[in-house]
Scaffold this active site. Structure first.
Site, PDB file in Angstrom:
ATOM      1  N   GLU A 143       0.820  -1.219   0.000  1.00 43.21           N
ATOM      2  CA  GLU A 143       0.000   0.000   0.000  1.00 43.21           C
ATOM      3  C   GLU A 143       0.846   1.257   0.000  1.00 43.21           C
ATOM      4  OE1 GLU A 143       0.791   1.704   2.871  1.00 43.21           O
ATOM      5  OE2 GLU A 143       1.840  -0.159   3.447  1.00 43.21           O
ATOM      6  N   GLY A 283       6.336   0.167   4.128  1.00 39.12           N
ATOM      7  CA  GLY A 283       5.109  -0.188   3.428  1.00 39.12           C
ATOM      8  C   GLY A 283       5.401  -0.507   1.981  1.00 39.12           C
ATOM      9  N   GLU A 284       4.430  -0.277   1.113  1.00 38.51           N
ATOM     10  CA  GLU A 284       4.514  -0.583  -0.334  1.00 38.51           C
ATOM     11  C   GLU A 284       4.509  -2.092  -0.597  1.00 38.51           C
ATOM     12  OE1 GLU A 284       8.049   1.085  -2.104  1.00 38.51           O
ATOM     13  OE2 GLU A 284       7.575   3.125  -1.489  1.00 38.51           O
ATOM     14  N   GLY A 285       4.526  -2.897   0.465  1.00 42.87           N
ATOM     15  CA  GLY A 285       4.731  -4.339   0.318  1.00 42.87           C
ATOM     16  C   GLY A 285       6.196  -4.716   0.398  1.00 42.87           C
TER      17      GLY A 285
END
Lengths: 316, 316
Positions: A143, A283-285
Site C-alpha cells: 500500500e 510499506g509498499e509491500g
C-alpha cells in the site's frame, strides 16, 4: 489446505539429504506452501505484488510528516519503476501491479463519520478482489497512502482494544507533537464508531487501499494462493478478515515485523511469527517482497534437493 | 572500507524516494556494501559460494550422529546439484565451487595432538585463499565435515573461554549421551592445546575445511569482497582471524543465527548482529546463501531507486 499434500510434503522433507529439521523454519514454510498448493513439491515461480494507493481525509488533522500529494506522486514513481517495491519485485521475478483508488477524492475524515460509505467500501474491496492474478502462486499486497498508519492504528484499536497509544507510531516520521495528534485522532475515531469490528471497522476507520488489500487477501484464499503479509497497515487490513472469521488468514504468513510499534502487537493477536526482523517501516509491500526470497529458498530446497536414496547418502 | 564511498552512499540513500531510515537494516547494509566496493551504487550480481569439505579424526570418539563416510557422499551430492546449498546458490545466481580436502586422511584426533601439522594447515588455508574468484562481488564460505561442530566448539572454547558445555550443541542430532561425549572431548582438546589462540587454535583444534574458510575470508579482505558468514562452524573459523587481529572481520556480516547454541554466543563475542533468525543448523553455507537474497534486496534498493528529484516526489 490439503492435508494429504501436507503429509506428502512432510514425508518428502524427511527423505531429503540433510539432518531432520536442519533447515529450521524453511521446512515448515515449504510444507505449508505444499498444503496450500496441493503438492509435495511447492513452487514460488510466479509471485505477484499488488500495490494499492488511497488518500485519507484524516490527513487534514496533521497526522503525517509528508503532504497528501505524495500519494499520487509515489503512484507515478511506482509506474516509472523508481520505488523500493519496484526493485524488490524485479529482483524476485514478481509481476507488479499498481491500483490508484480515486486519489482525487480522499476518504472522509473518520473522526467525523465513516471513512467510506457501503458502496465505496465495496468498490475498493472488489478492486482488490479482482486484482489477484489466478495464475500467480504467491501474493504480496502492498500500500501507499499518506495518513494510513493513523487509519491502521484506528482499525487495530477498534479490533483489539488496549490504549490508543499502543497502536500509534511515527509512520513516515512525525515528531512528538504529531504523535500526540495521531493518538487523539485514533481515540476520537474509535469512539465515533464504537463497536465496529471486522469489515465494518475497515469501512469506518480504514481507507480504500486497506479495503482493497483485504479484498485481495480474501480472493487469494478462494484461489488457495499463499499470501505474505507486509507491515502494520497490511496486517491491520488483514486483521479485519480475521475479526470476521478466525482462520481467515490461515493462508497468510507474516513476511516481516516492522519498526512501527503496533505491528508486533498486531502479529501477536493474529498468532503470526514474522520471517524477517530488519526494522523496515516503508510499506509498499517492501518487507513482504523481501520475504519472497526466503519463501523461494524454502520451496527450492523442498522441491529441488535430492533424497538420501537418490544421492546415495547414508541417513544416519 | 572506502570512507568517501560510505559518505557518498549515505548521501544517495538520503535522496531516495522513501522516508529517512524506512528501509531499516537494508540501508546500513547497502552503505556498508558501498564502502567495501568503493561505490555509492553497490551490487551483488556475482556472488560466489565456496564449500569446503574435511574429515575429522575426532569422530572416532563418537561425537556425531552420522558416520564419517557421509562427508564424501555429500561432496558427490554437492557435485550432482542435490544438496540444499545447490538449490540456494542457483536461486540467487551464485557461482558455487566445492573443494574436498584430503577426505581419505582425516585430521588427527585433537585430544591426542594437533589436528593438523603446520604444512597441512597452511595447505588447507591456501586452498581457501586460492578458491576465491577475484571477479565475485560477494562471498559465502560453507562447509561439510562430519564431526565439525565438535571441532568448532573446541576452537570457540579455546578463543573465548567459558565452560566447554557453553559451546557444545547437538550438531546433526546427537542424543544426550552424545552431547556428554562431545563436551568431554572439547574439554580434553582445549586442555591438550592450552593457550592456543588465533590461527594456532585453528591448526590444533580445527579441521581442514575450517582452515580453508579462514583462508578464503582472509583473501576476500585483500580483494575487498564482502563476506556473509554462515553458522557456528564458519563463524568459529572466522573468529580465529579476529583473534589474530581485531577488525579482521570488518568485511564480514553474519548471515543468520543458527540453532546450534554456541552460535549466538560466538556472534556476541564478534559483535555481529545476524540478518536472519530462522533456526537453520545445516551448514554448507546455507544460512549465508539465504541471506544473499537480503543483501541483493538492499543493494537493489540503494542502487536502483529513484531520488526525490528524479521522481518529482515531495520529500516531506
Amino acid at each position: 489446505p490439503d492435508s494429504a499434500a501436507i503429509a506428502a510434503a512432510g514425508a518428502r522433507n524427511g527423505q531429503l539429504t540433510k539432518p531432520p529439521g536442519a533447515l529450521g523454519r524453511l521446512e515448515d514454510l515449504a510444507i505449508w506452501m505444499g498444503g496450500w498448493q496441493g503438492t509435495d513439491k511447492p513452487h514460488a515461480d510466479a509471485p505477484q505484488v499488488v500495490v494499492f494507493a488511497g488518500n485519507h481525509g484524516v490527513t487534514a488533522q496533521g497526522v503525517s510528516a509528508f503532504p497528501a500529494e505524495v500519494t499520487a506522486q509515489m503512484v507515478l514513481n511506482f509506474r516509472a519503476g523508481g520505488a523500493a517495491i519496484n526493485q524488490l519485485s524485479r529482483l524476485f521475478g514478481a509481476r507488479m501491479d499498481v491500483h490508484a483508488l480515486d486519489l482525487d477524492t480522499p476518504t472522509a475524515d473518520f473522526t467525523q463519520g465513516p471513512a467510506m460509505d457501503e458502496a465505496g467500501f465495496l468498490h475498493a474491496f472488489l478492486t482488490g478482489w479482482d486484482a489477484v492474478d489466478p495464475a500467480s502462486d504467491l501474493l504480496v499486497t502492498g500500500e501507499m497512502g499518506i495518513g494510513n498508519t493513523t487509519s491502521a492504528a484506528a482499525v487495530a484499536h477498534a479490533l483489539f482494544g488496549g490504549d490508543p497509544a499502543d497502536w500509534v507510531g511515527r509512520g513516515t516520521g512525525v515528531d512528538d507533537a504529531g504523535l500526540g495528534v495521531k493518538t487523539r485522532v485514533v481515540a476520537a475515531g474509535v469512539a465515533r464508531h464504537a463497536g465496529a469490528t471486522g469489515l465494518e471497522a475497515l469501512r469506518c476507520l480504514g481507507g480504500r487501499e486497506l479495503a482493497a488489500m483485504a479484498g485481495a487477501i480474501a480472493r487469494a484464499r478462494t484461489l488457495r494462493i499463499p499470501v505474505i503479509l507486509d507491515g502494520f497497515i497490511c496486517t491491520a487490513a488483514a486483521a479485519c478478515l480475521h475479526s470476521e472469521l478466525p482462520g481467515a488468514l490461515d493462508h497468510c504468513l507474516a513476511g516481516h515485523v516492522s519498526a512501527e510499534p503496533g505491528h508486533p502487537r498486531l502479529l501477536g493477536h493474529l498468532g503470526k511469527e514474522p520471517l524477517l526482523h530488519l526494522g523496515l517501516r516503508l510499506g509498499e509491500g517492501s518487507g513482504a517482497a523481501l520475504a519472497i526470497g526466503v519463501v523461494k529458498g524454502a520451496v527450492a530446497c523442498q522441491s529441488g534437493m535430492a533424497t538420501f536414496a537418490e544421492a546415495g547418502v547414508s541417513d544416519g
